[in-house]
Design an enzyme around this catalytic site. Structure first.
Site, PDB file in Angstrom:
ATOM      1  N   GLY A 140      57.302 -68.369  48.625  1.00  0.00           N
ATOM      2  CA  GLY A 140      56.923 -68.779  47.282  1.00  0.00           C
ATOM      3  C   GLY A 140      57.212 -67.707  46.254  1.00  0.00           C
ATOM      4  O   GLY A 140      58.310 -67.130  46.214  1.00  0.00           O
ATOM      5  N   CYS A 141      56.220 -67.426  45.421  1.00  0.00           N
ATOM      6  CA  CYS A 141      56.403 -66.491  44.309  1.00  0.00           C
ATOM      7  C   CYS A 141      56.714 -65.075  44.758  1.00  0.00           C
ATOM      8  O   CYS A 141      57.235 -64.273  43.974  1.00  0.00           O
ATOM      9  CB  CYS A 141      55.156 -66.480  43.419  1.00  0.00           C
ATOM     10  SG  CYS A 141      54.868 -68.047  42.557  1.00  0.00           S
ATOM     11  N   ALA A 142      56.408 -64.723  45.994  1.00  0.00           N
ATOM     12  CA  ALA A 142      56.715 -63.388  46.513  1.00  0.00           C
ATOM     13  C   ALA A 142      58.143 -63.284  47.034  1.00  0.00           C
ATOM     14  O   ALA A 142      58.605 -62.185  47.360  1.00  0.00           O
ATOM     15  CB  ALA A 142      55.737 -63.015  47.625  1.00  0.00           C
ATOM     16  N   LEU A 342      53.375 -61.579  44.259  1.00  0.00           N
ATOM     17  CA  LEU A 342      52.373 -62.109  45.177  1.00  0.00           C
ATOM     18  C   LEU A 342      52.712 -63.555  45.498  1.00  0.00           C
ATOM     19  O   LEU A 342      53.260 -64.274  44.664  1.00  0.00           O
ATOM     20  CB  LEU A 342      50.983 -62.022  44.547  1.00  0.00           C
ATOM     21  CG  LEU A 342      50.577 -60.638  44.032  1.00  0.00           C
ATOM     22  CD1 LEU A 342      49.290 -60.731  43.225  1.00  0.00           C
ATOM     23  CD2 LEU A 342      50.418 -59.662  45.168  1.00  0.00           C
TER      24      LEU A 342
END
Length: 356
Positions: A140-142, A342
């Protein structure tokens, strides 16, 4: 130390102003929520002005099965990915051909494909047939930061290597118009589509930079135990349903500070040595939580805020959009940067950069 030589970014064709997204969501959610106007304040308070998506806005108000969505993901991820790779190779100071690339890390979490997307791209661009393929799914965002970290490690093992990190997220294709959860409503207010590609070169690569570029000094990863429900997907018959906990800013405030300070201390630095904060702007509250956790003022988050304002949260590519802006500002040799992102897990990825 391995270095980042170029970053390219690409915006999908359909721009959506936040006012349009608000009106669209109101039309879908108003029958289910008596307090819809109060809930829609999340659109106005998020510091996002415009976003880009891969399909016209009216498409998202229609019913689409998982097969249709995923076929669109594959088609567009390949098309956009080809453009991003070509742009990244063209941005280097000295010419580089696709045949000089030794490995491709492909990062995504918003669709599935086997063969994976980078294999399909290799059929359209003349890479060598022995180019290593490393698809990474689910961060995902990481994911963008993790992709750079894994490329760094590859270049430590193979110092002559040139490595691409291609990140493609078409988050809008996962939108479920019949999901009336607050997680989905918050997701609609934040997420968008984005594509980015970065070139990382080892110490002994033939590719060299004439001006100060970010070298990667060190990286680290961290997982928060038993935190699967903070962020991610629920996989259902009709596709991917967003999981997005309202506790994320509070988690960042309490968890990120010690993580960052320990990482910097292990490298003989403190937060005061960091000139450039290359943060993934997950949202307005996330950026505020970064500032509180690290005692940074808003000058440190100005570029991430600008990327969020003009693009929304594109998941994994977003941090590469931020990095591109820092590189275009041409930091002074010797300055340090901290990349931070994160994602699901719940997890964090940090990279220490030094412009050299």
């Amino acid at each position: 130390m391995p270095k980042i030589l170029s970053v390219s970014t690409l915006k999908p064709p359909h721009a959506v102003q936040q006012e349009q997204a608000t009106a669209f969501t109101r039309s879908l959610f108003s029958a289910k929520y008596l307090n819809i106007e109060r809930l829609l304040t999340v659109f106005h308070n998020g510091d996002i002005e415009t976003r880009n998506v891969c399909m016209p806005l009216e498409w998202y108000g229609q019913t689409h099965g998982f097969e249709e969505r995923n076929n669109l993901y594959i088609q567009q991820a390949v098309d956009f990915g080809v453009q991003a790779v070509q742009a990244c190779l063209a941005k280097t100071e000295t010419p580089i051909e696709a045949s000089m690339i030794d490995a491709i890390f492909f990062i995504s979490s918003s669709g599935i494909a086997t063969p994976s997307i980078e294999a399909r791209i290799m059929n359209q661009i003349e890479f060598r047939d022995d180019t290593k393929r490393i698809p990474i799914w689910g961060l995902g965002c990481a994911g963008g930061a993790a992709g750079i970290s894994r490329a760094y490690e590859y270049c430590l093992a193979f110092p002559e290597a040139n490595v691409l990190v291609l990140s493609v997220e078409l988050c809008s294709l996962t939108f479920q118009k019949d999901d009336y959860s607050k997680s989905n409503l918050v997701g609609v207010s934040l997420f968008s589509d984005g594509i980015a590609c970065a070139l990382v070169a080892g110490d002994q690569s033939v590719m060299q930079a004439k001006k100060a570029m970010p070298t990667i000094v060190a990286t680290t990863s961290k997982l928060m135990p038993d935190s699967e429900n903070v962020m991610g997907w629920d996989v259902k018959n009709n596709g991917l349903y967003v999981v997005f906990s309202k506790s994320i800013p509070a988690i960042i405030t309490s968890w990120l500070g010690p993580f960052v300070h320990a990482f910097l201390e292990n490298n003989g630095l403190t937060k005061d040595d960091i000139t450039h904060f290359v943060a993934h702007p997950g949202g307005k509250k996330v950026l505020t939580a970064y500032e509180e956790a690290l005692a940074f003022d808003q000058t440190k988050t100005a570029i991430p805020r600008d990327v969020l304002r003009n693009n929304g949260n594109m998941s994994s590519p977003t941090i590469l959009y931020v990095l591109e802006q820092f590189m275009e500002h041409e930091p002074v040799a010797g300055e340090y940067g901290l990349m931070a992102a994160l994602g699901p897990g719940f997890c964090g990825e940090l990279l220490l950069l030094k412009w050299e």
